[in-house]
Structure formats: C-alpha cells, structure tokens
Design a protein around this motif. Structure first.
Motif, short mmCIF file in Angstrom:
data_model
loop_
_atom_site.label_atom_id
_atom_site.label_comp_id
_atom_site.label_asym_id
_atom_site.label_seq_id
_atom_site.Cartn_x
_atom_site.Cartn_y
_atom_site.Cartn_z
N VAL A 139 -4.61 16.86 7.11
CA VAL A 139 -4.69 15.88 6.03
C VAL A 139 -3.85 14.65 6.38
CG1 VAL A 139 -4.02 15.42 3.64
CG2 VAL A 139 -5.20 17.54 4.21
N GLU A 140 -2.66 14.89 6.93
CA GLU A 140 -1.76 13.78 7.26
C GLU A 140 -2.37 12.89 8.35
OE1 GLU A 140 -0.84 16.99 6.96
OE2 GLU A 140 0.11 16.68 4.98
N GLU A 141 -2.95 13.51 9.37
CA GLU A 141 -3.57 12.74 10.45
C GLU A 141 -4.78 11.95 9.93
OE1 GLU A 141 -2.73 15.48 14.42
OE2 GLU A 141 -4.24 16.15 12.95
N THR A 142 -5.51 12.55 9.03
CA THR A 142 -6.68 11.90 8.45
C THR A 142 -6.26 10.70 7.60
OG1 THR A 142 -7.91 13.97 8.43
CG2 THR A 142 -8.68 12.23 6.95
N LYS A 143 -5.22 10.88 6.81
CA LYS A 143 -4.73 9.77 5.99
C LYS A 143 -4.20 8.63 6.87
CE LYS A 143 -3.47 12.22 1.73
NZ LYS A 143 -2.36 12.54 0.79
N GLU A 144 -3.57 8.98 7.97
CA GLU A 144 -3.05 7.95 8.87
C GLU A 144 -4.20 7.17 9.52
OE1 GLU A 144 -0.96 5.33 11.01
OE2 GLU A 144 -0.22 6.58 9.37
N ALA A 145 -5.27 7.85 9.88
CA ALA A 145 -6.44 7.17 10.44
C ALA A 145 -7.03 6.20 9.42
CB ALA A 145 -7.49 8.19 10.88
N CYS A 146 -7.14 6.66 8.17
CA CYS A 146 -7.64 5.78 7.10
C CYS A 146 -6.72 4.57 6.91
CB CYS A 146 -7.77 6.55 5.79
SG CYS A 146 -9.09 7.79 5.77
N ALA A 147 -5.41 4.82 6.97
CA ALA A 147 -4.44 3.74 6.81
C ALA A 147 -4.60 2.67 7.88
CB ALA A 147 -3.02 4.29 6.82
N GLN A 148 -4.89 3.10 9.11
CA GLN A 148 -5.08 2.14 10.20
C GLN A 148 -6.27 1.23 9.92
OE1 GLN A 148 -4.97 3.77 14.22
NE2 GLN A 148 -3.59 5.40 13.55
N VAL A 149 -7.33 1.80 9.35
CA VAL A 149 -8.49 0.97 8.98
C VAL A 149 -8.13 0.03 7.84
CG1 VAL A 149 -10.84 1.02 8.07
CG2 VAL A 149 -10.12 2.73 9.76
N ILE A 150 -7.42 0.54 6.85
CA ILE A 150 -7.04 -0.26 5.69
C ILE A 150 -6.18 -1.46 6.09
CG2 ILE A 150 -5.66 -0.23 3.56
CD1 ILE A 150 -6.67 2.73 3.23
N HIS A 151 -5.32 -1.28 7.10
CA HIS A 151 -4.47 -2.38 7.58
C HIS A 151 -5.32 -3.56 8.06
CE1 HIS A 151 -1.18 0.21 7.02
NE2 HIS A 151 -1.08 0.74 8.23
N THR A 152 -6.54 -3.30 8.53
CA THR A 152 -7.40 -4.37 9.07
C THR A 152 -8.39 -4.90 8.04
OG1 THR A 152 -9.21 -2.91 9.82
CG2 THR A 152 -7.31 -3.18 11.30
N THR A 153 -8.36 -4.35 6.84
CA THR A 153 -9.37 -4.65 5.83
C THR A 153 -8.99 -5.86 4.98
OG1 THR A 153 -10.04 -2.33 5.67
CG2 THR A 153 -10.58 -3.74 3.80
N ASP A 154 -9.97 -6.71 4.71
CA ASP A 154 -9.77 -7.80 3.76
C ASP A 154 -11.06 -7.98 2.99
OD1 ASP A 154 -8.45 -9.78 2.39
OD2 ASP A 154 -8.61 -11.29 3.98
N THR A 155 -10.93 -8.34 1.72
CA THR A 155 -12.08 -8.63 0.87
C THR A 155 -11.81 -9.94 0.16
OG1 THR A 155 -12.50 -6.27 0.55
CG2 THR A 155 -13.55 -7.79 -1.00
N VAL A 156 -12.72 -10.89 0.28
CA VAL A 156 -12.55 -12.21 -0.32
C VAL A 156 -13.74 -12.52 -1.21
CG1 VAL A 156 -12.03 -14.63 0.11
CG2 VAL A 156 -11.34 -12.90 1.79
#
Length: 285
Positions: A139-156
């Motif tokens: 679960v922790e590794e999965t959440k960290e992978a999601c976090a890496q994607v979220i760091h690059t995400t922007d919505t305008v």
C-alpha cells in the motif's frame, strides 16, 4: 488481504466502463429543481449541458451515503477486506470522508489517495493503484507511486461565464460584475499546491490570451511529449479544438486529447469553460 479498488463518477466514466477494468464506482449527485440525480446513471454529461443551455441552475454533491453503504456492504459480502479508493479530491467534495466513515462502520480497512483534483488523473490513479498492488507492491509503495504522478499534475480552468460562477456562489457578485465590465478572463488552477481547492492563477482580457498564458505555464513546468495532456470543454468543442492546436503547435511532439468536461466541474464553471489537465504517467518518470 483482498482489496477492492473504488472511485466515483468524477472520472467522467460510467460504472460499467470502470467495472470492465475491475474497478468499482459510486455516482456523485447532480441536482436542479429540488431533485437529485445520480451522475452518469440518472443524468448524462450531455443532459447536464442541455439543462444548462435551458438556463437551469445545477449543483453537485457527494454520492449518497446509501449508495456508498450499498457498494461497501456488497464488497464485504464478496469477501473484500480492504478498500483502496481514489475519489474526487477532499478540497472539492466530502466523498473521501464519507467513504472512510462507512468503511469503518462495516469493519473494512480503508486506504485512499487524495488526487487534489478529479477527472482524467483520478481515473488514471485508480488504475495505477490496482495495477501496482496486483503486481505485489505494498500500500505504501502504491501511494508513493501515485504521489509521484500527483507532483506532476496541474489542472487549469478558463471559465467563460463569470455570472454563472457568481450564481453558484463561487465568485462574489462584485467580482463578477467588475469582471464582466472589464472583460476579464480569470485563470483558475487546482492542484497539489492549492490543496485541491480552486485558486486564481491569473487574469487576462481574452480567452486567446488565457490559453497562451496557460501554455507558458506548461513550458515552465517542463511539459513535453511524455505527459498525458487533456483539454476538456464545457459544451464548446470548437474552442477546445483551437486550444488543442495552440498547445500542439507550441510544444513539440505533444498530443492533446479532447473530451467533454466532467459534469461535477462543468456545473460550477458554466458553459464555455475550457479546462486543461496534464500529468506525467508513472511509467514515464
């Protein structure tokens, strides 16, 4: 521990579409004329925009507690012990808290990722989480992978109708009036830095200038052909094509997907809004 992967209609996908990928979903609610409708079940995106063209004032709310309880009870009966959820973000909705409360009442372990937005990235993250955990990641590794994607995400968001934002309580009457008189186009952003709340990122005079400003924002963020880029329009496909071409002309090698803006966002921005969402997929990092 048998895990069910759960999201909601903020992805813009139907329950049936998500089930094909082994993912469960609950519908957010759209309301007008004192009636509640289950998003993507009782009312489609096209019907939402049709009601807006008729001048209806629509609103949205989290999934009904009954719908969440019904799904989680079914999952428990099927032998699931844990829920892993990527719902619409906490800054826009109380869905995460509602899911967590019901999971606890039913004795289910509840894990979640706050994506700090909704729409395309939400759908990507729940699929990423399912794939990673099925490959044996924790679960922790999965959440960290999601976090890496979220760091690059922007919505305008580039709303076209300030009066709609005013009627929906998202903008003060004075700001809407002044904005209309001065022909101001606000540039609104929602991402990890705004904690999933809509914030003003700039103000310009025309939609074309707003698009150019967002493209400069993308360049500064280092967006390139490795990114997933989506333009989502609120009932204005012509302007969305203009936006797509501007982006593809400005950023070498990128490809932009064009879709309709999900109901739960379009209801609040009003028709004519052009939304841009981009992120770097995990396998591109």
């Amino acid at each position: 521990m048998k895990t069910a992967f759960v999201t909601d209609s903020g992805t813009g996908e139907t329950i049936e579409q998500l089930r094909q990928d082994g993912i469960y979903s609950v519908p957010l609610q759209v309301s007008y004329d004192h009636q509640n409708f289950n998003d993507s079940l009782d009312i489609t995106i096209d019907e939402v925009y049709e009601k807006m063209r008729e001048g209806k004032m629509l609103n949205t709310s989290l999934p009904s507690l009954g719908k969440i309880e019904e799904l989680f009870t079914q999952l428990k009966e099927e032998g699931y012990e844990r829920i892993f959820a990527v719902p619409i973000c906490r800054g826009l909705s109380g869905t995460i808290d509602a899911m967590e409360m019901i999971a606890q009442q039913l004795g289910l372990v509840f894990e979640y990722v706050d994506c700090y937005v909704t729409a395309v990235v939400q759908g990507y993250l729940i699929r990423l989480a399912k794939r990673m955990m099925e490959q044996g990641m924790s679960v922790e590794e999965t959440k960290e992978a999601c976090a890496q994607v979220i760091h690059t995400t922007d919505t305008v968001l580039l709303p076209d109708d300030l009066q709609h934002l005013k009627r929906g309580g998202r903008l003060t009457p004075l700001a809407a009036t002044l904005g209309g008189l001065l022909k101001i186009k606000p540039i609104l952003a929602i991402n990890e830095h705004t904690k999933g709340k809509i914030d003003v990122a700039g103000k310009v005079r025309t939609m074309s200038k707003a698009m150019d400003t967002v493209i400069e924002r993308m360049k500064q963020a280092g967006v390139d052909s490795s990114y997933s880029i989506t333009v989502a329009h609120a009932d204005d496909a012509v302007q969305a094509e203009v936006y797509r071409k501007k982006i593809e002309d400005a950023l070498e090698g990128v490809r932009v997907h064009v879709i309709k803006l999900v109901s739960v966002v379009g209801v609040h921005t009003g028709r004519g809004c052009q939304a841009l969402q981009y992120f770097k997929p995990f396998d591109q990092q």
